[in-house]
Design a protein around this motif. Structure first.
Motif, PDB file in Angstrom:
ATOM      1  N   PRO A 138      -6.164   2.186   6.381  1.00 36.73           N
ATOM      2  CA  PRO A 138      -6.588   1.398   5.218  1.00 36.73           C
ATOM      3  C   PRO A 138      -7.822   0.571   5.526  1.00 36.73           C
TER       4      PRO A 138
ATOM      5  N   ILE B 204      -7.354  10.178  -3.321  1.00 37.09           N
ATOM      6  CA  ILE B 204      -7.441   8.923  -2.578  1.00 37.09           C
ATOM      7  C   ILE B 204      -7.673   7.798  -3.563  1.00 37.09           C
TER       8      ILE B 204
ATOM      9  N   GLN C 260       0.480   4.684  -2.111  1.00 38.69           N
ATOM     10  CA  GLN C 260       0.389   5.985  -1.455  1.00 38.69           C
ATOM     11  C   GLN C 260       1.420   6.948  -2.042  1.00 38.69           C
TER      12      GLN C 260
ATOM     13  N   GLU D  26      -7.134  16.780  -2.487  1.00 42.40           N
ATOM     14  CA  GLU D  26      -6.609  15.509  -1.992  1.00 42.40           C
ATOM     15  C   GLU D  26      -7.034  14.372  -2.899  1.00 42.40           C
TER      16      GLU D  26
ATOM     17  N   VAL E 267       0.837  -1.194   0.000  1.00 46.14           N
ATOM     18  CA  VAL E 267       0.000   0.000   0.000  1.00 46.14           C
ATOM     19  C   VAL E 267       0.874   1.248   0.000  1.00 46.14           C
ATOM     20  N   SER E 268       2.048   1.170   0.651  1.00 48.18           N
ATOM     21  CA  SER E 268       2.924   2.340   0.720  1.00 48.18           C
ATOM     22  C   SER E 268       3.368   2.793  -0.659  1.00 48.18           C
TER      23      SER E 268
ATOM     24  N   ASP F 193      -2.774  11.120   6.370  1.00 47.31           N
ATOM     25  CA  ASP F 193      -2.794   9.978   7.279  1.00 47.31           C
ATOM     26  C   ASP F 193      -4.151   9.296   7.187  1.00 47.31           C
TER      27      ASP F 193
ATOM     28  N   ALA G 134      -5.519   3.913  -0.296  1.00 52.19           N
ATOM     29  CA  ALA G 134      -4.389   4.806  -0.051  1.00 52.19           C
ATOM     30  C   ALA G 134      -4.871   6.247  -0.121  1.00 52.19           C
ATOM     31  N   SER G 135      -4.146   7.117   0.577  1.00 53.16           N
ATOM     32  CA  SER G 135      -4.503   8.531   0.637  1.00 53.16           C
ATOM     33  C   SER G 135      -3.237   9.354   0.789  1.00 53.16           C
ATOM     34  N   GLN G 136      -3.318  10.630   0.373  1.00 53.52           N
ATOM     35  CA  GLN G 136      -2.195  11.538   0.575  1.00 53.52           C
ATOM     36  C   GLN G 136      -2.025  11.891   2.047  1.00 53.52           C
TER      37      GLN G 136
ATOM     38  N   GLY H 266       0.594  10.488  -4.454  1.00 54.10           N
ATOM     39  CA  GLY H 266       1.078  11.749  -3.910  1.00 54.10           C
ATOM     40  C   GLY H 266       2.052  12.469  -4.814  1.00 54.10           C
TER      41      GLY H 266
END
Length: 517
Positions: free
Chosen positions: A259, A242, A229, A240, A225-226, A256, A252-254, A233
């Motif tokens: 998941p 996602i 992310q 934002e 997932v990282s 915090d 994933a999101s820009q 980004g």
């Protein structure tokens, strides 16, 4: 008009001009921020699509390797597989196989011949694991999960500690990929999950594996997932982005995030242009990975107006963004080329495999038609190959196969196709201008291949062959079948010879081309 009146008019005009310039600048910056956000979103969605497409190609390569091996038989290799009961009486594991890159275990009883054949086929994903491990760290695990209660998991990280657990059949990726949930037999995306082996949050990409209509299991990848992310980004855009699953679970999101959280993202599939919701907030949404994922971007009206008023538009970053997109795309392309080579070429002989032959054949057929040439099909088989393996070992047999492959690559013309058909059999497709010349050309190919030697004994290798001309209405499979029957007759006749059927009928290949009135 008096001077006072003229001054008033000028002041009013200047004020109006200032207001106009101010409003125009504000509007221009609003439009600029929206445009930059739309362009950045398009780049992110393109990069994510390439990322997903690359891993889908990797899954397809894994599935092809499993099915190609499943369609062949190698009892010698399969017999090397040794299975040991685990401490838990209901499970077994595969004993150490030096070339295996992962660990394999399943439920009792100890595998029989059919199950052993599928286990041997599962090990065929190792070349993909090796190629991808050197090209990318995005994938945590590669695996083949069988419907027959076993799992092959790679790579082996710090010892083979994996133990099969039937609970894996309750995982979302399995229930969605197994029949009848996935009638299209396409890729499914499941997750995210917190990896039990401590590799962090992962998303599973899986494809079902069918052989002759029978569901065998799934091939799957666990992707970090990282990494996703990081991809969403890239670039600078107001608002934002996602990444959500088709079930509206946050991937994933820009910012915090946790998941798996269920999110509400309206205005599906708007493309890379903003659309407003009832509150005036703006959204973009684009499908990723065959509609399994969606990239969503939200821009609040107040945030947009504040940024425009602040007069900051980081357009310069777009150049760096596209450069980074290109660099990552090039990296993914290099790995994809390696995977594609695995699906079209035999790694031992560097010749085409069956899939590669079928893919390369249409332009050769078109070339033969344009040149009014016949098309010959030659099938060659190494004589007494089993005795070479039995007497000197499989490594000696592999070296013989490599020598024959090098000979075929050396002697074939640029427009010829040379393929390892399977085991010790080879197929060569030869466009021929003159039918009377075909046997000489084929015999030259066979004779050069017989320069191969068994290194352990110095003995020469002989080959038997069958040669036919492709008929005007004949498929390549039918022609190979005719050539194979001649090969069998050559074997029965004493080996080290080639039999040919070069009758004028069926007609030459150019007769397939209709004659215009």
């Amino acid at each position: 008009m008096s001077g006072r009146s003229l001054l008033a008019v000028c002041v009013v005009g200047a004020a109006l001009a200032a207001v106009t310039v101010g409003v125009g600048t504000f509007v221009a910056h609003v439009a600029q921020f929206k445009t930059v956000a739309e362009d950045t979103f398009a780049s992110r969605s393109l990069l994510l699509s390439k990322f997903a497409s690359f891993h889908e190609e990797t899954l397809t390569a894994m599935r092809s390797l499993v099915l190609d091996r499943f369609a062949t038989e190698d009892h010698a290799s399969e017999s090397k597989l040794t299975f040991l009961p685990m401490e838990q009486k209901e499970t077994w594991e595969l004993a150490d196989v030096p070339e295996a890159r992962g660990s394999l275990s399943g439920t009792m009883p100890i595998p029989t011949a059919d199950r052993r054949h599928e286990i041997w086929s599962a090990l065929a994903i190792d070349p993909v694991v090796e190629a991808m491990s050197g090209a990318s760290s995005d994938v945590v695990w590669f695996y083949y999960q069988s419907a027959d209660d076993f799992l092959y998991l790679a790579p082996d990280r710090g010892g083979r500690s994996f133990r099969f657990d039937p609970q894996i059949y309750k995982q979302d990726y399995w229930t969605r990929a197994a029949p009848p949930s996935d009638p299209t037999a396409g890729m499914v995306v499941a997750g995210p999950y917190d990896d039990l082996a401590g590799q962090g949050w992962i998303v599973t990409l899986a494809e079902p594996v069918y052989a002759d209509g029978r569901f065998l299991g799934v091939v799957a990848l666990d992707v970090r997932v990282s990494t996703m992310q990081l991809l969403i980004g890239l670039g600078t855009a107001i608002g934002e982005s996602i990444l959500v699953s088709d079930g509206d679970h946050l991937i994933a999101s820009q910012e915090d995030f946790t998941p798996g959280t269920v999110v509400s993202a309206p205005l599906r599939d708007t493309g890379a242009k903003f659309s407003e919701d009832a509150s005036g907030d703006m959204w973009m949404s684009a499908p990723i990975a065959a509609n399994q994922l969606r990239l969503v971007h939200k821009l609040r009206r107040g945030e947009l107006f504040a940024a425009a008023a602040n007069d900051s538009a980081p357009t310069w970053f777009m150049i760096a963004l596209f450069g980074l997109v290109g660099a990552i795309a090039w990296r993914l392309r290099g790995a994809l080329v390696k995977v594609t080579m695995l699906t079209h070429y035999d790694p031992l002989t560097r010749l085409l495999n069956r899939r590669g032959l079928y893919d390369k054949l249409p332009p050769i057929l078109a070339f033969a038609r344009r040149k009014h040439a016949a098309l010959a099909v030659l099938i060659l088989d190494i004589d007494f190959f089993k005795s070479i393996n039995d007497s000197y070992g499989h490594l000696a047999g592999d070296r013989v196969l490599q020598q024959v492959g090098e000979s075929l690559l050396r002697t074939k013309r640029p427009f010829d196709l040379a393929c390892r058909w399977g085991g010790e059999e080879f197929v060569v497709v030869l466009p021929i201008d003159d039918n009377s010349d075909v046997q000489r050309v084929a015999e030259r190919v066979r004779s050069d291949a017989m320069k191969s030697r068994i290194e352990e004994s110095g003995k020469a290798v002989t080959l038997s062959g069958g040669l036919v001309l492709l008929g005007g209405n004949e498929t390549i499979d039918t022609a190979i079948g005719r050539a194979d029957r001649l090969l069998y007759a050559a074997k029965q006749g004493g080996r080290n010879r080639m039999l040919a059927d070069l009758a004028d009928e069926p007609p030459r290949l150019q007769m397939l081309v209709p004659v215009s009135a």
